[in-house]
Scaffold this active site. Structure first.
Site, PDB file in Angstrom:
ATOM      1  N   ASP A  44       0.836  -1.211   0.000  1.00 38.42           N
ATOM      2  CA  ASP A  44       0.000   0.000   0.000  1.00 38.42           C
ATOM      3  C   ASP A  44       0.869   1.259   0.000  1.00 38.42           C
ATOM      4  O   ASP A  44       0.346   2.376  -0.015  1.00 38.42           O
ATOM      5  CB  ASP A  44      -1.024  -0.006   1.144  1.00 38.42           C
ATOM      6  CG  ASP A  44      -0.394  -0.065   2.528  1.00 38.42           C
ATOM      7  OD1 ASP A  44       0.843  -0.163   2.628  1.00 38.42           O
ATOM      8  OD2 ASP A  44      -1.166  -0.011   3.514  1.00 38.42           O
ATOM      9  N   SER A  45       2.203   1.069  -0.025  1.00 39.71           N
ATOM     10  CA  SER A  45       3.108   2.190  -0.299  1.00 39.71           C
ATOM     11  C   SER A  45       2.768   2.828  -1.641  1.00 39.71           C
ATOM     12  O   SER A  45       3.192   3.955  -1.913  1.00 39.71           O
ATOM     13  CB  SER A  45       4.570   1.715  -0.311  1.00 39.71           C
ATOM     14  OG  SER A  45       4.729   0.587  -1.152  1.00 39.71           O
ATOM     15  N   ASP A  83      -0.946  -6.234   0.144  1.00 43.64           N
ATOM     16  CA  ASP A  83      -1.283  -5.543   1.390  1.00 43.64           C
ATOM     17  C   ASP A  83      -2.784  -5.388   1.548  1.00 43.64           C
ATOM     18  O   ASP A  83      -3.489  -5.010   0.595  1.00 43.64           O
ATOM     19  CB  ASP A  83      -0.675  -4.128   1.387  1.00 43.64           C
ATOM     20  CG  ASP A  83       0.639  -4.067   2.139  1.00 43.64           C
ATOM     21  OD1 ASP A  83       0.952  -5.001   2.897  1.00 43.64           O
ATOM     22  OD2 ASP A  83       1.358  -3.064   1.961  1.00 43.64           O
ATOM     23  N   LYS A 112      -1.075  -9.378   3.435  1.00 43.95           N
ATOM     24  CA  LYS A 112      -0.259  -8.850   4.544  1.00 43.95           C
ATOM     25  C   LYS A 112      -1.074  -7.843   5.325  1.00 43.95           C
ATOM     26  O   LYS A 112      -1.764  -7.003   4.728  1.00 43.95           O
ATOM     27  CB  LYS A 112       1.019  -8.202   4.011  1.00 43.95           C
ATOM     28  CG  LYS A 112       1.852  -7.547   5.112  1.00 43.95           C
ATOM     29  CD  LYS A 112       3.275  -7.240   4.666  1.00 43.95           C
ATOM     30  CE  LYS A 112       3.453  -5.986   3.861  1.00 43.95           C
ATOM     31  NZ  LYS A 112       3.066  -4.750   4.587  1.00 43.95           N
ATOM     32  N   GLU A 114      -0.992  -5.317   9.097  1.00 49.28           N
ATOM     33  CA  GLU A 114      -0.087  -4.705  10.082  1.00 49.28           C
ATOM     34  C   GLU A 114      -0.618  -4.873  11.498  1.00 49.28           C
ATOM     35  O   GLU A 114      -1.818  -4.736  11.735  1.00 49.28           O
ATOM     36  CB  GLU A 114       0.048  -3.198   9.786  1.00 49.28           C
ATOM     37  CG  GLU A 114       0.667  -2.911   8.426  1.00 49.28           C
ATOM     38  CD  GLU A 114       0.816  -1.412   8.151  1.00 49.28           C
ATOM     39  OE1 GLU A 114       0.592  -0.581   9.054  1.00 49.28           O
ATOM     40  OE2 GLU A 114       1.155  -1.091   6.999  1.00 49.28           O
ATOM     41  N   GLU A 181       9.765  -3.836   9.982  1.00 49.72           N
ATOM     42  CA  GLU A 181      10.106  -2.546   9.375  1.00 49.72           C
ATOM     43  C   GLU A 181      10.702  -1.601  10.416  1.00 49.72           C
ATOM     44  O   GLU A 181      10.098  -1.354  11.472  1.00 49.72           O
ATOM     45  CB  GLU A 181       8.849  -1.916   8.750  1.00 49.72           C
ATOM     46  CG  GLU A 181       9.131  -0.560   8.124  1.00 49.72           C
ATOM     47  CD  GLU A 181       8.044  -0.055   7.190  1.00 49.72           C
ATOM     48  OE1 GLU A 181       7.045  -0.775   6.961  1.00 49.72           O
ATOM     49  OE2 GLU A 181       8.189   1.075   6.690  1.00 49.72           O
TER      50      GLU A 181
HETATM   51  O1  KIV Z   1       3.568  -1.051   1.520  1.00 51.90           O
HETATM   52  C1  KIV Z   1       4.723  -1.467   1.427  1.00 51.90           C
HETATM   53  O2  KIV Z   1       5.427  -1.280   0.444  1.00 51.90           O
HETATM   54  C2  KIV Z   1       5.247  -2.231   2.552  1.00 51.90           C
HETATM   55  C3  KIV Z   1       6.733  -2.364   2.643  1.00 51.90           C
HETATM   56  C4  KIV Z   1       7.298  -1.078   3.078  1.00 51.90           C
HETATM   57  C5  KIV Z   1       7.134  -3.486   3.518  1.00 51.90           C
HETATM   58  O3  KIV Z   1       4.513  -2.671   3.384  1.00 51.90           O
END
Ligand code: KIV
Length: 264
Positions: A44-45, A83, A112, A114, A181
């Site tokens: 989600d970056s 994510d 994934k 958090e 992270e």
């Molecule tokens: O969203 C993302 O790119 C991530 C990485 C920074 C691990 O979760």
């Protein structure tokens, strides 16, 4: 099979470092696989590097599905982690429905999410329903407001103990991998040796079982300030393809990250 979480486990067992990068579109995803990346993270970056948002919070499930499906078209043979975006896993039922969309429509293999103890019931529910889950501890971008900014986590004894405890609890809940992270390298090492499942670090030192970077950071094309734990692999490589290959080689040979890209 490379598209199963067992593949990551097998890399940990044989002591081979896992090379992971983010991708958000078909073309980059293709070149990641060509260069030998083991796992592609649709992170989600994308909210920050693609959409120009100040954080990952505005990213929606539909955004993630759109980009995950594009990545799947570009790299159908890749193991793909997707994510779960902000507020897409606030209850068991909502999390399951959303994870199933990321896998069904986004063609992901692993989702994934958090957090530590607060997400354990969600992780257990997803795993019991057959959804492979990757955890994410340390700096949690979706909790950036509560954390008060992008800071290294687990530097104090209490914070480090919480991360160790959360990691073990997430493993018991059934995660198949754990992203760490922005934590001190010594803490990441302690977590890594305590777990059976692989850790994938970002700003977490060289002793994790694998490494991940945001693709745009490691190509040096992220606008504005780039994180200190990243490295511009394109600067010396001459092409995007060579830069990605150099990253894979550096991760596999324990040449990335160095102390310069790690925290104490
Ligand atoms: O969203 C993302 O790119 C991530 C990485 C920074 C691990 O979760």
């Amino acid at each position: 099979m490379k598209t199963s979480s067992d593949y990551l486990q097998s890399l940990k067992q044989r002591g081979e470092k896992i090379a992971c990068l983010t991708a958000y579109d078909a073309s980059f995803a293709h070149w990641l696989v060509e260069a030998g990346v083991d796992v592609v993270l649709v992170g989600d970056s994308l909210g920050m590097v693609l959409q120009g948002q100040e954080s990952t919070l505005p990213v929606t499930l539909d955004h993630m599905i759109y980009h995950a499906a594009a990545v799947a078209r570009g790299a159908p043979e890749a193991l793909r982690i997707i994510d779960m975006p902000y507020r897409s896993y606030t209850s068991k039922d909502q999390a399951l429905a959303n994870a199933q969309r990321l896998i069904g429509e986004g063609h992901g293999h692993i989702v994934k999410l958090e957090g530590g103890e607060q997400v354990l019931p969600i992780v257990e529910h997803l795993v019991n329903k057959g959804v492979p889950v990757c955890g994410h501890l340390g700096l949690l971008p979706q909790s950036i407001e509560e954390l008060g900014g992008y800071k290294v986590q687990g530097r104090d004894d209490a914070g480090a103990a919480q991360i160790k405890q959360d990691a073990l609890a997430l493993e018991s809940a059934g995660i198949c991998a754990l992203v760490l992270e922005c934590v001190p390298a010594s803490l990441a090492k302690a977590v890594t040796v305590s777990l059976r499942v692989p850790t994938i670090g970002i700003g977490a030192g060289v002793d994790c079982d694998g490494q991940v970077l945001v693709l745009y950071d490691m190509l040096g094309i992220t606008a504005g300030k780039r994180p200190s734990f990243s490295k511009d692999f394109l600067a010396d490589a001459g092409s995007v393809q060579a830069a990605i290959a150099a990253y894979v080689k550096a991760v596999k040979q324990l040449e990335f990250p160095t102390l310069k890209q790690s925290f104490s």
